[in-house]
Design a protein around this motif. Structure first.
Motif, short mmCIF file in Angstrom:
data_model
loop_
_atom_site.label_atom_id
_atom_site.label_comp_id
_atom_site.label_asym_id
_atom_site.label_seq_id
_atom_site.Cartn_x
_atom_site.Cartn_y
_atom_site.Cartn_z
N LYS A 295 0.84 -1.21 0.00
CA LYS A 295 0.00 0.00 0.00
C LYS A 295 0.86 1.26 0.00
N ILE A 296 1.95 1.24 0.77
CA ILE A 296 2.85 2.39 0.82
C ILE A 296 3.50 2.61 -0.55
N LYS A 297 3.92 1.51 -1.19
CA LYS A 297 4.51 1.65 -2.54
C LYS A 297 3.51 2.26 -3.51
N ALA A 298 2.24 1.84 -3.42
CA ALA A 298 1.22 2.37 -4.32
C ALA A 298 1.02 3.87 -4.10
N ILE A 299 1.04 4.29 -2.84
CA ILE A 299 0.87 5.72 -2.53
C ILE A 299 2.03 6.52 -3.11
N ILE A 300 3.26 6.04 -2.89
CA ILE A 300 4.44 6.75 -3.40
C ILE A 300 4.43 6.81 -4.92
N ASN A 301 3.98 5.74 -5.58
CA ASN A 301 3.95 5.71 -7.04
C ASN A 301 2.98 6.72 -7.63
N MET A 302 2.01 7.17 -6.84
CA MET A 302 1.06 8.16 -7.32
C MET A 302 1.69 9.55 -7.45
N PHE A 303 2.87 9.73 -6.86
CA PHE A 303 3.48 11.06 -6.83
C PHE A 303 4.92 10.97 -7.34
N PRO A 304 5.09 10.73 -8.64
CA PRO A 304 6.43 10.60 -9.20
C PRO A 304 7.20 11.91 -9.10
N GLY A 305 8.49 11.83 -8.96
CA GLY A 305 9.31 13.02 -8.87
C GLY A 305 10.77 12.67 -8.68
N ASP A 306 11.59 13.66 -8.28
CA ASP A 306 13.04 13.48 -8.18
C ASP A 306 13.56 13.58 -6.75
N GLN A 307 12.66 13.59 -5.79
CA GLN A 307 13.10 13.71 -4.40
C GLN A 307 13.23 12.33 -3.76
#
Length: 300
Positions: free
Chosen positions: A251-263
Motif C-alpha cells: 500500500k505504501i509503494k502504491a501511494i508513493i507511485n502516485m506522486f512521481p518526482g526526483d526527491q
C-alpha cells in the motif's frame, strides 16, 4: 422542413428509430429547429403522415380531398430550450460513434493547465517517448467499463478513457475499484494516475493507482497543489515499516507511485534493518496519506 422530409420519403424504409437518430446526430439541424424541439414532435408527425397516407390508399377521402396536394394536418413544432451541450454531444456519440459538434473535454481543458496531466495521444502515438512502468496522469471521459472476476475471485475492470486526442484502455483492480469505483462510470470526466504498461505485443495500457473527478481541478488553488509542487526542495522522506512482507508495504509503494518526482524517500524495515530508496515528489497529499497508514511517528 422535417414534415416535408417525412412526406417525401413515402413508403421507404424510413422508420421512427432512423428519424430519431438523424435528429440526435445533428443531421436535421438544417431545418432551423432545436434538436429538443424535433425530438418532441417527430413521433406524432410520423404517425399523422402515416395515417393520412393510409386513408388515401383506402379511398376514404372525398373528391376535393384528392385534389388537394397536402391532405395531412400540419403538426406545429413546439418551442423548447435546447438540450445541454454535453447531452447533445453524448447523443452524437451514441448514434455515430464520434463527437461531431465538439468534445466533452472542451469544457475542462482550462482546468488542466499547469498540471501533470498529459494528452492520451502522446502516449499511444507511434513517436511516444513514454516508457514501460512509468507513472503518468491522463484526463478524459470514461467511455466504457467492463467488469471481470479474476482467478482468485476478486473483481477487476477494463476501463476505456478518451480525450480529444485518443483513447486508452486502463486496468482497475479490486483495491482501486473499492476506493475509486464511484468515479469510474461511463460518461464521467476523470483524471487518472497510474502505471503505464507498454509491451511489444500489446497496445499501451494504464494500471490505475488513483482516480479523481476533473471538477476537483476547477479551483485555481487546487490546481496549483495538483501540479505536484514539492513541499520541500532538498528534503528526504523517511518511512519506518515493521516488515517488507506485510501487506501495508504494498500500500505504501502504491501511494508513493502516485506522486512521481526526483526527491529521495527511504523505507526502513524494522525486522531486517534493511533500507530501500526510491524517488517521489514530497507532496502534502502524499504525506497525509502516508501518515494515515503508518502513523505520524513513522513518517519523517
Amino acid at each position: 422542413s422535417l414534415e416535408d422530409f417525412i412526406q417525401r420519403m413515402g413508403d421507404s424504409d424510413l422508420n421512427k428509430r432512423a428519424v430519431e437518430n438523424f435528429i440526435k446526430c445533428g443531421a436535421m439541424d438544417c431545418f432551423g429547429h432545436h434538436r429538443s424541439e424535433l425530438l418532441a414532435v417527430y413521433d406524432t408527425m410520423m404517425d399523422s403522415i402515416a395515417s393520412t397516407r393510409k386513408k388515401n390508399l383506402e379511398g376514404q377521402i372525398g373528391l376535393f380531398g384528392m385534389l388537394d396536394d397536402d391532405v395531412s394536418v400540419s403538426i406545429p413544432i413546439p418551442k423548447r430550450p435546447e438540450l445541454q451541450r454535453a447531452e447533445l454531444m453524448l447523443m452524437e456519440k451514441e448514434t455515430t460513434g464520434i463527437y461531431i459538434s465538439g468534445h466533452p473535454m472542451d469544457d475542462y481543458r482550462n482546468y488542466l493547465k499547469n498540471t501533470h496531466v498529459v494528452p492520451i495521444g502522446t502516449i499511444v502515438g507511434e513517436d511516444s517517448s513514454y516508457q514501460d512502468d512509468q507513472i503518468i496522469s491522463v484526463a478524459g471521459i470514461v467511455q466504457s467499463v467492463k467488469m471481470k472476476t479474476t482467478r482468485n475471485n476478486s473483481m477487476m475492470a477494463y476501463v476505456t478513457l478518451e480525450d480529444d486526442t485518443a483513447s486508452i484502455e486502463m486496468l482497475a483492480f479490486s483495491n482501486v475499484i473499492s476506493q475509486y469505483g464511484g468515479y469510474l462510470r461511463e460518461n464521467q470526466p476523470v483524471v487518472i494516475t497510474g502505471r503505464l504498461s507498454m509491451r511489444d505485443d500489446k497496445e499501451a495500457q494504464i494500471v490505475i493507482n488513483r482516480a479523481r473527478p476533473i471538477s476537483d481541478f476547477s479551483d485555481p488553488a487546487e490546481r496549483e497543489e495538483i501540479a505536484q509542487k514539492p513541499t520541500s526542495q532538498n528534503g528526504t522522506l523517511y518511512l519506518r515499516l515493521a516488515s517488507e512482507s506485510e501487506p501495508v508495504y504494498r500500500k505504501i509503494k502504491a501511494i508513493i507511485n502516485m506522486f512521481p518526482g526526483d526527491q529521495q524517500a527511504v523505507l526502513f524495515f524494522v525486522d531486517t534493518k534493511l533500507r530501500r530508496g526510491t524517488r517521489c515528489t514530497l507532496d502534502s497529499r502524499m504525506l497525509d496519506e502516508l501518515v494515515s497508514v503508518l502513523g505520524k511517528e513513522n513518517v519523517v
